[in-house]
Design an enzyme around this catalytic site. Structure first.
Site, PDB file in Angstrom:
ATOM      1  N   ASP A  29      -3.313   4.691   4.238  1.00 43.63           N
ATOM      2  CA  ASP A  29      -4.489   4.157   3.896  1.00 43.63           C
ATOM      3  C   ASP A  29      -5.952   5.065   3.662  1.00 43.63           C
ATOM      4  OD1 ASP A  29      -5.269   1.072   1.526  1.00 43.63           O
ATOM      5  OD2 ASP A  29      -6.404   2.146   3.167  1.00 43.63           O
ATOM      6  N   GLN A  93      -8.694  -5.597  -7.040  1.00 50.58           N
ATOM      7  CA  GLN A  93      -8.115  -4.202  -7.106  1.00 50.58           C
ATOM      8  C   GLN A  93      -9.501  -3.265  -7.352  1.00 50.58           C
ATOM      9  OE1 GLN A  93      -5.947  -4.102 -10.367  1.00 50.58           O
ATOM     10  NE2 GLN A  93      -4.970  -1.920  -9.870  1.00 50.58           N
ATOM     11  N   HIS A  99      -0.734  -0.408  -7.210  1.00 48.93           N
ATOM     12  CA  HIS A  99       0.047   0.504  -5.467  1.00 48.93           C
ATOM     13  C   HIS A  99       0.231  -0.539  -5.238  1.00 48.93           C
ATOM     14  CE1 HIS A  99      -4.344  -0.568  -6.154  1.00 48.93           C
ATOM     15  NE2 HIS A  99      -4.362  -0.497  -5.142  1.00 48.93           N
ATOM     16  N   HIS A 101       0.648  -2.600  -1.590  1.00 48.59           N
ATOM     17  CA  HIS A 101       0.527  -1.974   0.055  1.00 48.59           C
ATOM     18  C   HIS A 101       1.222  -3.290   0.794  1.00 48.59           C
ATOM     19  CE1 HIS A 101      -4.201  -2.409  -0.553  1.00 48.59           C
ATOM     20  NE2 HIS A 101      -3.350  -2.681  -1.850  1.00 48.59           N
TER      21      HIS A 101
HETATM   22  P1  AMP Z   1      -6.863  -1.700  -3.780  1.00 48.82           P
HETATM   23  O1  AMP Z   1      -8.497  -3.049  -3.341  1.00 48.82           O
HETATM   24  O2  AMP Z   1      -6.326  -2.814  -3.418  1.00 48.82           O
HETATM   25  O3  AMP Z   1      -7.341  -1.706  -5.271  1.00 48.82           O
HETATM   26  O4  AMP Z   1      -6.682  -0.894  -2.486  1.00 48.82           O
HETATM   27  C1  AMP Z   1      -6.982   0.575  -2.820  1.00 48.82           C
HETATM   28  C2  AMP Z   1      -7.031   0.547  -1.363  1.00 48.82           C
HETATM   29  O5  AMP Z   1      -6.854   2.647  -1.395  1.00 48.82           O
HETATM   30  C3  AMP Z   1      -7.975   0.609  -0.995  1.00 48.82           C
HETATM   31  O6  AMP Z   1      -7.366  -0.043   0.885  1.00 48.82           O
HETATM   32  C4  AMP Z   1      -8.147   1.792   0.308  1.00 48.82           C
HETATM   33  O7  AMP Z   1      -9.052   1.834   1.242  1.00 48.82           O
HETATM   34  C5  AMP Z   1      -7.693   3.470  -0.699  1.00 48.82           C
HETATM   35  N1  AMP Z   1      -7.708   3.929  -0.623  1.00 48.82           N
HETATM   36  C6  AMP Z   1      -8.657   4.523  -1.214  1.00 48.82           C
HETATM   37  N2  AMP Z   1      -9.180   5.966  -1.825  1.00 48.82           N
HETATM   38  C7  AMP Z   1      -8.219   6.763  -1.101  1.00 48.82           C
HETATM   39  C8  AMP Z   1      -8.348   7.537  -0.389  1.00 48.82           C
HETATM   40  N3  AMP Z   1      -7.749   8.473  -1.221  1.00 48.82           N
HETATM   41  N4  AMP Z   1      -6.035   7.752  -0.382  1.00 48.82           N
HETATM   42  C9  AMP Z   1      -6.032   6.696   0.555  1.00 48.82           C
HETATM   43  N5  AMP Z   1      -6.311   5.753   0.637  1.00 48.82           N
HETATM   44  C10 AMP Z   1      -7.374   5.365  -0.003  1.00 48.82           C
END
Ligand code: AMP
Ligand code: ZN
Length: 120
Positions: A29, A93, A99, A101
């Site tokens: 992440d 989300q 995804h 975590h």
């Molecule tokens: P969610 O809030 O459950 O949708 O989680 C989305 C996650 O994606 C967050 O923890 C972000 O930090 C992560 N994220 C967003 N863009 C990227 C990226 N380019 N590479 C890695 N993680 C990312």
């Protein structure tokens, strides 16, 4: 389709991949909330858990199995870890390609919310 995580699957956007198999890939992440904070995503685009169907059963299972493998590889499987999948607004989300975590490497609190539940 303009999906960030589909672009990571295709390689159009780079990510630090830590695991991959036929069904899923995992990468770190970008904004880690634990010493290890990985995201495990299906290669197939599924926007939210609500849009998964019977044909996605095995890929949904693959997300969890990958989490356990990564936890073992990184040496915190016995200490423990947390897996979370957020769904839609109340779930928090922000990226609409499902995804899981995987958070590990420190003890985490529970429950994850601060306020008492309102029942009314
Ligand atoms: P969610 O809030 O459950 O949708 O989680 C989305 C996650 O994606 C967050 O923890 C972000 O930090 C992560 N994220 C967003 N863009 C990227 C990226 N380019 N590479 C890695 N993680 C990312
Ligand atoms: Zn996608």
């Amino acid at each position: 389709m303009d999906c960030l995580f589909c672009k990571i699957v295709s390689g159009e956007i780079p990510a630090n991949r830590i695991y991959e198999d036929d069904d899923v890939i995992a990468f770190n992440d970008i904004n880690p909330q634990a010493p290890t904070h990985a995201l495990i995503i299906p290669r197939k685009h599924i926007a939210t858990l609500n849009s998964a169907d019977e044909s996605d059963k095995s890929v949904l299972g693959a997300l969890s199995l990958a989490a356990a493998k990564i936890a073992k590889e990184q040496g915190f499987d016995q200490a423990g870890y947390r897996t979370v999948m957020n769904c839609n607004e109340h779930g928090g989300q922000t990226v609409y390609h499902i995804h899981l975590h995987l958070l590990g490497g420190k003890a985490m609190g529970w429950p994850p919310y601060q306020n008492k539940l309102k029942t009314a």
